[in-house]
Design a protein around this motif. Structure first.
Motif: not given
Length: 141
Positions: A32, A64, A66, A71, A129
């Motif tokens: 990431t 954020v 992950s 991420t 995500s």
């Protein structure tokens, strides 16, 4: 030769099998990177706290998020009419199926103007995500 047999016996013992059983390699090539946000246009007001200025374009950062494949962090550009004008990625996976899913998710976001979008088949973790970060940005606007 004797050391090799002893090492193989230890490695194949129940503890050796337990170690192999519990070993979970990370995805190959999963990395990431933080993507630098482009410089805002002169008329743009950037704000990560929801952007308090009205009547101008502003940016809002998502959370954020992950997962085992990388991420994801979304940044929304909100127009003066309170519409999603652009979706940028501050953090994104650099390899795997999530890389191909990101442009699809961005386009779906612009079309839906919400976080009510479908996941991309084969990139479910990255999609989830992305949606979480997107929803956080929408909640913060």
């Amino acid at each position: 030769m004797k050391k090799t047999i002893v090492a193989a016996t230890v490695a194949l013992s129940p503890f050796g099998f337990l170690g192999v059983w519990l070993y979970e390699p990370g995805p190959l090539g999963s990395e990431t990177v933080a993507v630098a946000a482009p410089a805002p246009a002169p008329s743009t007001v950037s704000s990560s706290d929801g952007g308090a200025s009205e009547g101008s374009e502003r940016t809002v950062d998502g959370s954020v998020e992950s997962n085992r494949y990388g991420t994801v962090q979304v940044q929304l550009v909100i127009s003066a009419e309170d519409k999603i004008a652009d979706v940028r990625l501050l953090r994104r996976p650099t390899s795997g199926r999530g890389v191909d899913a990101i442009p699809v998710l961005q386009q779906e976001t612009l079309t839906a103007q919400s976080a009510d979008i479908d996941t991309v088949s084969g990139a479910t973790s990255t999609s989830e995500s992305y949606v979480k970060s997107l929803q956080a940005a929408l909640d913060a606007r």
